[in-house]
Design an enzyme around this catalytic site. Sequence first.
Site, PDB file in Angstrom:
ATOM      1  N   GLU A   1      40.496 -35.311  -7.802  1.00  0.00           N
ATOM      2  CA  GLU A   1      41.299 -36.533  -7.821  1.00  0.00           C
ATOM      3  C   GLU A   1      40.396 -37.764  -7.872  1.00  0.00           C
ATOM      4  O   GLU A   1      39.383 -37.800  -7.170  1.00  0.00           O
ATOM      5  CB  GLU A   1      42.202 -36.588  -6.576  1.00  0.00           C
ATOM      6  CG  GLU A   1      43.244 -35.474  -6.535  1.00  0.00           C
ATOM      7  CD  GLU A   1      44.184 -35.581  -5.337  1.00  0.00           C
ATOM      8  OE1 GLU A   1      44.030 -36.519  -4.533  1.00  0.00           O
ATOM      9  OE2 GLU A   1      45.072 -34.723  -5.198  1.00  0.00           O
TER      10      GLU A   1
ATOM     11  N   ARG B   1      47.903 -29.655  -0.963  1.00  0.00           N
ATOM     12  CA  ARG B   1      46.535 -30.007  -1.310  1.00  0.00           C
ATOM     13  C   ARG B   1      46.154 -29.308  -2.610  1.00  0.00           C
ATOM     14  O   ARG B   1      46.470 -28.132  -2.823  1.00  0.00           O
ATOM     15  CB  ARG B   1      45.550 -29.613  -0.196  1.00  0.00           C
ATOM     16  CG  ARG B   1      45.535 -30.581   0.995  1.00  0.00           C
ATOM     17  CD  ARG B   1      44.973 -31.933   0.588  1.00  0.00           C
ATOM     18  NE  ARG B   1      44.848 -32.868   1.695  1.00  0.00           N
ATOM     19  CZ  ARG B   1      45.751 -33.771   2.045  1.00  0.00           C
ATOM     20  NH1 ARG B   1      46.897 -33.839   1.375  1.00  0.00           N
ATOM     21  NH2 ARG B   1      45.525 -34.603   3.045  1.00  0.00           N
TER      22      ARG B   1
ATOM     23  N   HIS C   1      49.291 -38.278  -6.263  1.00  0.00           N
ATOM     24  CA  HIS C   1      49.111 -38.034  -4.833  1.00  0.00           C
ATOM     25  C   HIS C   1      49.785 -39.139  -4.011  1.00  0.00           C
ATOM     26  O   HIS C   1      49.218 -39.691  -3.066  1.00  0.00           O
ATOM     27  CB  HIS C   1      47.620 -37.950  -4.481  1.00  0.00           C
ATOM     28  CG  HIS C   1      47.379 -37.232  -3.177  1.00  0.00           C
ATOM     29  ND1 HIS C   1      46.238 -36.500  -2.929  1.00  0.00           N
ATOM     30  CD2 HIS C   1      48.120 -37.130  -2.050  1.00  0.00           C
ATOM     31  CE1 HIS C   1      46.280 -35.979  -1.719  1.00  0.00           C
ATOM     32  NE2 HIS C   1      47.428 -36.352  -1.158  1.00  0.00           N
TER      33      HIS C   1
END
Length: 317
Positions: free
Chosen positions: A258, A229, A277
Amino acid sequence: MPKIVFLRPLSQNQLEQIYTAIPPEWEVIHGDKEQWTPHLKEAEIIVGWIGTVAEQCLNPNTKLRWIQNWGAGVDGMPLAEMAAQGIVLTNASGVHAFPISETILAMMLAFSRKLHHSIRHQIQNTWKSTGELDEIHGRTMGVIGVGEIGEETARLGKAFGMKVLGVRRSGKPSQHVDQMFDNLGLDEVLRLSDYIIVTLPLTPETYRLFGRREFGLMKASAHFINIGRGGTTDTDALLGALREGKIAGAGLDVFEQEPLPETSPLWQMDNVIITPHNSGSTVYYDDRAMEIFMKNIKAYLQNGQPSCNLVDFDKHY
Protein backbone atom coordinates in the site's frame (compact mmCIF):
# COMPACT_ATOMS: atom_id res chain seq x y z
CA MET A 1 4.99 15.91 36.12
CA PRO A 2 3.46 12.82 34.40
CA LYS A 3 2.76 13.34 30.71
CA ILE A 4 0.22 12.02 28.23
CA VAL A 5 1.37 12.65 24.66
CA PHE A 6 -1.21 12.58 21.87
CA LEU A 7 0.33 12.20 18.43
CA ARG A 8 -2.53 14.25 17.02
CA PRO A 9 -4.34 17.53 17.69
CA LEU A 10 -7.22 17.49 20.16
CA SER A 11 -10.40 19.54 20.07
CA GLN A 12 -11.32 21.74 23.00
CA ASN A 13 -14.11 19.33 23.90
CA GLN A 14 -11.69 16.39 23.94
CA LEU A 15 -9.23 18.30 26.12
CA GLU A 16 -11.99 19.13 28.57
CA GLN A 17 -12.98 15.46 28.79
CA ILE A 18 -9.40 14.46 29.56
CA TYR A 19 -8.71 17.18 32.12
CA THR A 20 -11.94 16.31 33.91
CA ALA A 21 -10.69 12.74 34.36
CA ILE A 22 -7.01 13.21 35.26
CA PRO A 23 -5.32 14.68 38.34
CA PRO A 24 -4.15 18.30 38.04
CA GLU A 25 -0.46 17.34 38.11
CA TRP A 26 -0.75 15.50 34.79
CA GLU A 27 0.21 17.33 31.59
CA VAL A 28 -1.42 16.69 28.21
CA ILE A 29 0.69 17.30 25.10
CA HIS A 30 -0.92 17.32 21.65
CA GLY A 31 -0.81 19.02 18.29
CA ASP A 32 1.58 18.75 15.34
CA LYS A 33 4.79 16.73 15.34
CA GLU A 34 6.87 19.77 16.27
CA GLN A 35 4.77 20.23 19.42
CA TRP A 36 4.86 16.69 20.80
CA THR A 37 8.26 15.38 19.64
CA PRO A 38 10.26 17.11 22.44
CA HIS A 39 8.08 15.39 25.07
CA LEU A 40 8.30 11.78 23.89
CA LYS A 41 11.16 10.76 26.21
CA GLU A 42 9.15 11.98 29.21
CA ALA A 43 5.82 10.42 28.24
CA GLU A 44 4.19 7.88 30.54
CA ILE A 45 1.29 7.43 28.12
CA ILE A 46 1.33 7.82 24.34
CA VAL A 47 -1.88 7.96 22.34
CA GLY A 48 -1.43 7.01 18.69
CA TRP A 49 1.61 5.52 17.02
CA ILE A 50 4.13 6.48 14.34
CA GLY A 51 7.07 4.23 13.59
CA THR A 52 9.65 6.93 14.21
CA VAL A 53 8.48 7.27 17.80
CA ALA A 54 10.04 3.92 18.77
CA GLU A 55 13.60 5.23 18.69
CA GLN A 56 12.88 7.77 21.41
CA CYS A 57 10.49 5.73 23.54
CA LEU A 58 11.61 2.12 23.45
CA ASN A 59 14.82 2.14 25.43
CA PRO A 60 15.91 0.78 28.84
CA ASN A 61 15.36 4.15 30.55
CA THR A 62 11.90 4.81 29.12
CA LYS A 63 9.15 6.27 31.29
CA LEU A 64 6.56 4.90 28.89
CA ARG A 65 4.10 2.51 30.52
CA TRP A 66 1.09 2.43 28.18
CA ILE A 67 0.37 3.03 24.48
CA GLN A 68 -3.21 3.57 23.31
CA ASN A 69 -3.21 2.93 19.58
CA TRP A 70 -5.73 5.08 17.69
CA GLY A 71 -6.35 2.25 15.22
CA ALA A 72 -7.19 -1.43 15.65
CA GLY A 73 -4.34 -3.07 13.73
CA VAL A 74 -1.00 -3.46 15.51
CA ASP A 75 0.87 -5.55 12.93
CA GLY A 76 3.20 -2.67 12.07
CA MET A 77 4.22 -2.01 15.68
CA PRO A 78 7.33 -3.35 17.48
CA LEU A 79 5.38 -5.72 19.72
CA ALA A 80 8.36 -7.74 20.94
CA GLU A 81 10.18 -4.62 22.14
CA MET A 82 7.05 -3.34 23.88
CA ALA A 83 6.53 -6.66 25.63
CA ALA A 84 10.17 -6.86 26.69
CA GLN A 85 9.92 -3.46 28.38
CA GLY A 86 6.62 -4.21 30.09
CA ILE A 87 4.68 -1.59 28.13
CA VAL A 88 0.94 -2.18 27.92
CA LEU A 89 -0.65 -1.76 24.47
CA THR A 90 -4.34 -1.16 23.83
CA ASN A 91 -6.09 -0.54 20.53
CA ALA A 92 -9.27 1.01 19.14
CA SER A 93 -11.03 -2.26 18.39
CA GLY A 94 -14.77 -1.66 18.32
CA VAL A 95 -14.60 1.71 16.56
CA HIS A 96 -14.89 0.15 13.12
CA ALA A 97 -17.88 -2.19 13.33
CA PHE A 98 -20.44 0.15 11.72
CA PRO A 99 -18.38 1.76 8.92
CA ILE A 100 -16.58 -1.42 7.87
CA SER A 101 -19.70 -3.58 7.92
CA GLU A 102 -21.43 -0.97 5.75
CA THR A 103 -18.53 -1.08 3.28
CA ILE A 104 -18.76 -4.88 3.18
CA LEU A 105 -22.51 -4.72 2.55
CA ALA A 106 -21.99 -2.05 -0.13
CA MET A 107 -19.51 -4.30 -1.94
CA MET A 108 -21.83 -7.32 -1.80
CA LEU A 109 -24.74 -5.27 -3.12
CA ALA A 110 -22.57 -3.72 -5.82
CA PHE A 111 -21.50 -7.14 -7.05
CA SER A 112 -25.00 -8.66 -6.93
CA ARG A 113 -26.61 -5.68 -8.69
CA LYS A 114 -23.54 -5.07 -10.94
CA LEU A 115 -23.32 -1.45 -9.87
CA HIS A 116 -19.58 -1.44 -10.51
CA HIS A 117 -20.32 -2.12 -14.19
CA SER A 118 -23.01 0.55 -14.34
CA ILE A 119 -20.61 3.11 -12.83
CA ARG A 120 -18.03 2.31 -15.53
CA HIS A 121 -20.71 2.75 -18.20
CA GLN A 122 -21.77 6.06 -16.66
CA ILE A 123 -18.20 7.36 -16.85
CA GLN A 124 -18.22 6.47 -20.56
CA ASN A 125 -21.65 8.11 -21.15
CA THR A 126 -22.93 4.69 -22.24
CA TRP A 127 -26.48 3.40 -21.79
CA LYS A 128 -25.81 -0.32 -21.62
CA SER A 129 -27.47 -3.25 -19.91
CA THR A 130 -25.34 -5.17 -17.45
CA GLY A 131 -27.36 -8.31 -18.03
CA GLU A 132 -29.37 -10.31 -15.53
CA LEU A 133 -28.87 -9.16 -11.94
CA ASP A 134 -28.51 -11.23 -8.79
CA GLU A 135 -29.72 -10.79 -5.20
CA ILE A 136 -27.96 -11.33 -1.89
CA HIS A 137 -31.19 -12.59 -0.29
CA GLY A 138 -30.88 -16.33 0.19
CA ARG A 139 -27.12 -16.34 -0.45
CA THR A 140 -24.50 -17.60 1.99
CA MET A 141 -21.98 -15.29 3.63
CA GLY A 142 -18.84 -16.72 5.21
CA VAL A 143 -17.22 -14.39 7.74
CA ILE A 144 -13.60 -15.31 8.40
CA GLY A 145 -12.65 -13.79 11.73
CA VAL A 146 -15.82 -13.11 13.70
CA GLY A 147 -14.97 -10.26 16.03
CA GLU A 148 -16.97 -7.06 16.47
CA ILE A 149 -16.82 -6.24 12.75
CA GLY A 150 -17.81 -9.77 11.84
CA GLU A 151 -20.67 -9.77 14.35
CA GLU A 152 -22.15 -6.59 12.89
CA THR A 153 -21.64 -7.83 9.32
CA ALA A 154 -23.42 -11.07 10.22
CA ARG A 155 -26.32 -9.09 11.73
CA LEU A 156 -26.72 -7.07 8.54
CA GLY A 157 -26.50 -10.22 6.44
CA LYS A 158 -29.32 -11.80 8.41
CA ALA A 159 -31.43 -8.67 7.83
CA PHE A 160 -31.05 -9.39 4.10
CA GLY A 161 -32.14 -12.99 4.54
CA MET A 162 -28.67 -14.44 4.10
CA LYS A 163 -27.33 -17.60 5.65
CA VAL A 164 -24.26 -16.72 7.71
CA LEU A 165 -21.33 -19.02 8.41
CA GLY A 166 -18.48 -17.90 10.64
CA VAL A 167 -14.92 -18.86 11.52
CA ARG A 168 -13.10 -17.86 14.65
CA ARG A 169 -10.34 -19.40 16.70
CA SER A 170 -12.53 -20.37 19.64
CA GLY A 171 -15.50 -21.60 17.59
CA LYS A 172 -17.73 -19.86 20.14
CA PRO A 173 -21.30 -19.39 18.81
CA SER A 174 -22.65 -15.98 17.85
CA GLN A 175 -26.24 -14.73 17.91
CA HIS A 176 -26.26 -13.75 14.22
CA VAL A 177 -24.16 -16.62 12.83
CA ASP A 178 -26.12 -19.69 11.75
CA GLN A 179 -23.12 -22.00 12.07
CA MET A 180 -19.78 -21.20 13.67
CA PHE A 181 -16.57 -23.10 12.97
CA ASP A 182 -13.15 -23.02 14.57
CA ASN A 183 -10.07 -22.66 12.36
CA LEU A 184 -10.32 -26.29 11.27
CA GLY A 185 -13.62 -25.49 9.57
CA LEU A 186 -12.20 -22.85 7.23
CA ASP A 187 -12.15 -25.13 4.17
CA GLU A 188 -15.81 -26.03 4.63
CA VAL A 189 -16.82 -22.38 4.87
CA LEU A 190 -14.87 -21.52 1.73
CA ARG A 191 -16.65 -24.29 -0.19
CA LEU A 192 -20.13 -23.24 0.91
CA SER A 193 -20.00 -19.43 0.77
CA ASP A 194 -21.14 -17.11 -1.98
CA TYR A 195 -19.41 -14.16 -0.30
CA ILE A 196 -16.20 -14.73 1.66
CA ILE A 197 -15.60 -11.85 4.06
CA VAL A 198 -12.11 -11.58 5.55
CA THR A 199 -11.83 -9.44 8.70
CA LEU A 200 -8.66 -11.04 10.07
CA PRO A 201 -5.70 -9.18 11.60
CA LEU A 202 -2.25 -9.85 10.18
CA THR A 203 -0.34 -12.27 12.40
CA PRO A 204 2.23 -15.00 11.72
CA GLU A 205 -0.72 -17.41 11.70
CA THR A 206 -2.78 -15.47 9.14
CA TYR A 207 0.05 -14.35 6.81
CA ARG A 208 -0.98 -15.35 3.27
CA LEU A 209 -3.66 -17.62 4.68
CA PHE A 210 -5.52 -17.25 1.39
CA GLY A 211 -3.49 -18.70 -1.43
CA ARG A 212 -3.97 -20.79 -4.56
CA ARG A 213 -5.28 -23.78 -2.60
CA GLU A 214 -7.90 -21.72 -0.73
CA PHE A 215 -9.14 -19.93 -3.86
CA GLY A 216 -9.43 -23.35 -5.50
CA LEU A 217 -11.90 -24.39 -2.81
CA MET A 218 -14.25 -21.48 -3.46
CA LYS A 219 -17.23 -21.52 -5.80
CA ALA A 220 -16.61 -20.12 -9.27
CA SER A 221 -19.53 -17.77 -8.52
CA ALA A 222 -18.10 -16.60 -5.17
CA HIS A 223 -16.89 -13.10 -4.35
CA PHE A 224 -13.91 -12.56 -2.05
CA ILE A 225 -14.00 -9.41 0.12
CA ASN A 226 -10.98 -8.43 2.23
CA ILE A 227 -11.20 -5.52 4.65
CA GLY A 228 -8.82 -6.96 7.26
CA ARG A 229 -5.18 -6.84 6.23
CA GLY A 230 -3.67 -7.24 2.77
CA GLY A 231 -0.98 -9.58 4.03
CA THR A 232 -3.55 -12.27 4.76
CA THR A 233 -3.85 -12.83 1.00
CA ASP A 234 -1.30 -13.98 -1.59
CA THR A 235 -1.77 -11.33 -4.28
CA ASP A 236 -0.45 -13.51 -7.12
CA ALA A 237 -2.80 -16.31 -6.12
CA LEU A 238 -5.72 -13.87 -6.04
CA LEU A 239 -4.82 -12.53 -9.48
CA GLY A 240 -4.66 -16.07 -10.82
CA ALA A 241 -8.03 -16.95 -9.33
CA LEU A 242 -9.63 -13.86 -10.89
CA ARG A 243 -8.05 -14.40 -14.30
CA GLU A 244 -8.82 -18.12 -14.40
CA GLY A 245 -12.42 -17.72 -13.25
CA LYS A 246 -11.92 -19.69 -10.05
CA ILE A 247 -13.87 -16.90 -8.30
CA ALA A 248 -16.27 -14.34 -9.73
CA GLY A 249 -14.78 -11.19 -8.23
CA ALA A 250 -13.05 -9.45 -5.35
CA GLY A 251 -13.77 -6.41 -3.19
CA LEU A 252 -10.51 -5.16 -1.74
CA ASP A 253 -9.87 -2.42 0.80
CA VAL A 254 -6.43 -3.70 1.84
CA PHE A 255 -3.39 -4.91 -0.06
CA GLU A 256 -0.01 -6.53 0.48
CA GLN A 257 1.60 -3.34 -0.83
CA GLU A 258 0.00 0.00 0.00
CA PRO A 259 -0.62 2.26 -1.75
CA LEU A 260 -1.52 -0.26 -4.45
CA PRO A 261 1.03 0.31 -7.25
CA GLU A 262 -0.26 1.95 -10.43
CA THR A 263 1.08 -1.04 -12.34
CA SER A 264 -1.06 -3.56 -10.45
CA PRO A 265 -3.34 -5.55 -12.81
CA LEU A 266 -6.07 -5.29 -10.17
CA TRP A 267 -6.83 -1.72 -11.27
CA GLN A 268 -7.92 -2.85 -14.74
CA MET A 269 -10.05 -5.85 -13.74
CA ASP A 270 -13.77 -5.22 -14.20
CA ASN A 271 -14.63 -7.86 -11.58
CA VAL A 272 -12.69 -6.05 -8.84
CA ILE A 273 -13.81 -3.21 -6.58
CA ILE A 274 -10.96 -1.26 -4.96
CA THR A 275 -11.14 1.14 -2.04
CA PRO A 276 -8.00 2.83 -0.59
CA HIS A 277 -7.90 1.22 2.88
CA ASN A 278 -10.62 3.57 4.07
CA SER A 279 -13.42 1.15 5.00
CA GLY A 280 -12.99 2.10 8.67
CA SER A 281 -13.34 5.81 7.99
CA THR A 282 -16.29 7.58 9.57
CA VAL A 283 -17.12 11.06 10.80
CA TYR A 284 -17.62 9.47 14.22
CA TYR A 285 -14.19 7.82 14.40
CA ASP A 286 -12.42 10.21 16.77
CA ASP A 287 -15.39 10.39 19.15
CA ARG A 288 -15.55 6.60 19.40
CA ALA A 289 -11.80 6.23 19.82
CA MET A 290 -11.88 8.87 22.54
CA GLU A 291 -14.57 6.91 24.39
CA ILE A 292 -12.21 3.93 24.53
CA PHE A 293 -9.33 6.08 25.73
CA MET A 294 -11.46 7.69 28.44
CA LYS A 295 -12.51 4.29 29.80
CA ASN A 296 -8.90 3.20 29.79
CA ILE A 297 -7.40 6.32 31.36
CA LYS A 298 -9.89 6.17 34.24
CA ALA A 299 -9.02 2.52 34.86
CA TYR A 300 -5.28 3.24 34.52
CA LEU A 301 -5.39 6.02 37.10
CA GLN A 302 -7.41 3.87 39.47
CA ASN A 303 -5.74 0.47 39.04
CA GLY A 304 -2.52 1.10 37.13
CA GLN A 305 -3.86 -0.79 34.11
CA PRO A 306 -6.22 0.12 31.24
CA SER A 307 -9.38 -1.96 31.24
CA CYS A 308 -10.34 -2.66 27.64
CA ASN A 309 -8.82 -3.66 24.31
CA LEU A 310 -5.54 -4.93 25.76
CA VAL A 311 -3.40 -6.43 23.00
CA ASP A 312 -2.09 -9.96 23.54
CA PHE A 313 1.53 -9.78 22.38
CA ASP A 314 1.60 -13.53 21.71
CA LYS A 315 -1.50 -13.43 19.50
CA HIS A 316 -0.52 -10.12 17.83
CA TYR A 317 -4.01 -8.64 18.39
